[in-house]
Design a protein around this motif. Structure first.
Motif, mmCIF file in Angstrom:
data_model
loop_
_atom_site.group_PDB
_atom_site.id
_atom_site.type_symbol
_atom_site.label_atom_id
_atom_site.label_comp_id
_atom_site.label_asym_id
_atom_site.label_seq_id
_atom_site.Cartn_x
_atom_site.Cartn_y
_atom_site.Cartn_z
ATOM 1 N N ASP A 131 0.866 -1.233 0.212
ATOM 2 C CA ASP A 131 -0.019 -0.011 -0.046
ATOM 3 C C ASP A 131 0.992 1.211 -0.148
ATOM 4 O O ASP A 131 1.765 1.309 0.988
ATOM 5 N N HIS A 136 -2.756 1.711 9.165
ATOM 6 C CA HIS A 136 -3.323 0.381 9.359
ATOM 7 C C HIS A 136 -2.252 -0.793 9.124
ATOM 8 O O HIS A 136 -1.373 -0.442 8.382
ATOM 9 N N HIS A 194 -6.243 -4.106 4.454
ATOM 10 C CA HIS A 194 -6.489 -3.564 5.717
ATOM 11 C C HIS A 194 -6.694 -4.414 6.834
ATOM 12 O O HIS A 194 -7.548 -5.357 6.635
ATOM 13 N N THR A 213 0.858 0.962 7.656
ATOM 14 C CA THR A 213 1.092 2.238 7.037
ATOM 15 C C THR A 213 1.118 3.477 7.752
ATOM 16 O O THR A 213 0.718 3.319 8.899
ATOM 17 N N GLU A 218 0.267 7.214 7.128
ATOM 18 C CA GLU A 218 -0.320 7.809 5.778
ATOM 19 C C GLU A 218 -1.264 9.215 5.974
ATOM 20 O O GLU A 218 -2.476 8.895 6.094
ATOM 21 N N GLU A 243 1.797 8.037 1.964
ATOM 22 C CA GLU A 243 1.616 7.040 2.589
ATOM 23 C C GLU A 243 2.978 6.070 2.299
ATOM 24 O O GLU A 243 3.376 5.818 1.278
HETATM 25 ZN ZN ZN Z 1 -3.737 2.677 3.302
#
Ligand code: ZN
Ligand code: ZN
Length: 362
Positions: free
Chosen positions: A231, A295, A302, A322, A324, A338
């Motif tokens: 991510d 997260h 997630h 992460t 972000e 992020e």
């Molecule tokens: Zn994210």
């Protein structure tokens, strides 16, 4: 991946709760991260009966696949309707007090089991597998890092192609094709490409808007590689960037760095969030950062833990999360930066290497 060890750890938890067995049920028609985590099985329908003698059941469409993927665990073929079959099987194994994972198990399934399972007690047990999944092994972290590297590479390629006239959908689609062509199982989520005012909507879906010179383009992207997700979010300016954009970018970057500074084992999800949020508040945009700081990422993009003002989680070594922060000005533009990091005892290691030192103009 040491599936047997994961099952052994789960079994300890299950026994500690006085349960005879624990069920991981996937009848939802897509891969179940918990089944994959505990057995390596990636089929869309399956049930793990975790007990003293565990069994993985699937149907005839997946039995051959399961036999290849699942080691050290008998694979059975469920015949007829799933839930009556399951209850019969549990009864044959003399299992009576049975924990059942609540995420991903429908209320229908739970009620049917309670109705069919005479003399059995089904005990909703929340977060047992998800709890184990929080702490990643070095092998898992390496897979996530590989997904992050591929994500970086694709973005580098895409930025070389970015030009006015392309639609957001063009960009998202080209990038997705690039990732699949370069080994990704899939994208980790619908790639977010948000240009101009749409960048102010944190989860905008790539649409028909055409990129224009002077736009901010926010790309929130990730892949699944060997099952593990990445991510990453970067924003770039197309052609030129105003002073205001550059200043706001610097503020968000300072918040991102403060968040990264804060992330280490023993720090609460609330405190990590606070460290980054304080920077944005001091810059006068506290009310324009609506979501949490980050997260967990793993088999799902997630997952636990959460870094947010409402989080009850505490970071531990082996978590992958992460960081972000973002600032969103409705109708105008938004900026989010992020990164994906592995949590260590004394800090964190950034897995996403894409440059971010200043607002990139392409
Ligand atoms: Zn994210
Ligand atoms: Zn993201």
């Amino acid at each position: 991946m040491d599936y047997a060890r994961r099952r052994a750890r789960l079994w300890e938890e299950v026994r500690g709760r006085g349960l005879d067995a624990f069920l991981v049920i996937n009848l939802e028609g897509s891969e179940s991260p918990n089944l994959r985590y505990l057995s390596g099985f990636t089929g869309s329908f399956g049930i793990l009966i975790l007990a003293k003698e565990s069994v993985l059941a699937t149907d005839s469409r997946y039995t051959e696949q399961a036999q290849h993927q699942v080691r050290g665990l008998p694979v059975e073929e469920a015949k007829g309707r799933w839930l009556p079959w399951l209850v019969e099987r549990l009864s044959a194994l003399d299992l009576r007090k049975i924990g059942i994972g609540t995420y991903g198990t429908s209320l229908y399934t739970y009620r049917e089991l309670c109705r069919l399972g005479e003399g059995m007690e089904f005990v909703p047990a929340n977060g047992l597998v998800e709890g184990l999944r929080r702490v990643k092994s070095p092998e898992e972290i390496e897979r996530i890092a590989a997904a992050a590297r591929l994500t970086d590479e694709g973005l580098r390629w895409m930025l070389g192609q970015l030009k006015p006239g392309l639609t957001e959908r063009d960009v998202a689609l080209e990038l997705e094709i690039w990732y699949r062509r370069h080994g990704a199982d899939d994208v980790a989520f619908d790639l977010i490409v948000a240009s101009g005012p749409a960048s102010a909507m944190p989860h905008h879906r790539a649409g028909e808007r055409r990129l224009e010179g002077g736009d901010i383009v926010l790309l929130d992207i990730g892949v699944r590689l060997d099952g593990y997700c990445s991510d990453l979010t970067r924003v770039v300016a197309l052609g030129h960037a105003s002073r205001e954009l550059r200043d706001l970018y610097r503020l968000v970057l300072a918040a991102n760095r403060a968040g990264l500074e804060a992330v280490q084992a023993g720090v609460s999800g609330q405190d990590a969030d606070r460290a980054a949020r304080a920077v944005i508040e001091a810059g006068g945009y506290g009310d324009r950062f609506g979501h949490g700081l980050g997260h967990g990422v793993g088999l799902e993009v997630h997952e636990a833990p959460r870094l947010a003002p409402t989080s009850d989680d505490v970071l531990a070594a082996g978590h992958v999360v992460t960081v972000e922060p973002g600032v969103y000005l409705p109708g105008r533009f938004g900026i989010r930066i992020e990164d994906l990091v592995a949590v260590h005892a004394d800090g964190c290691e950034i897995l996403s290497g894409f440059p971010k030192e200043e607002l990139l103009v392409v």
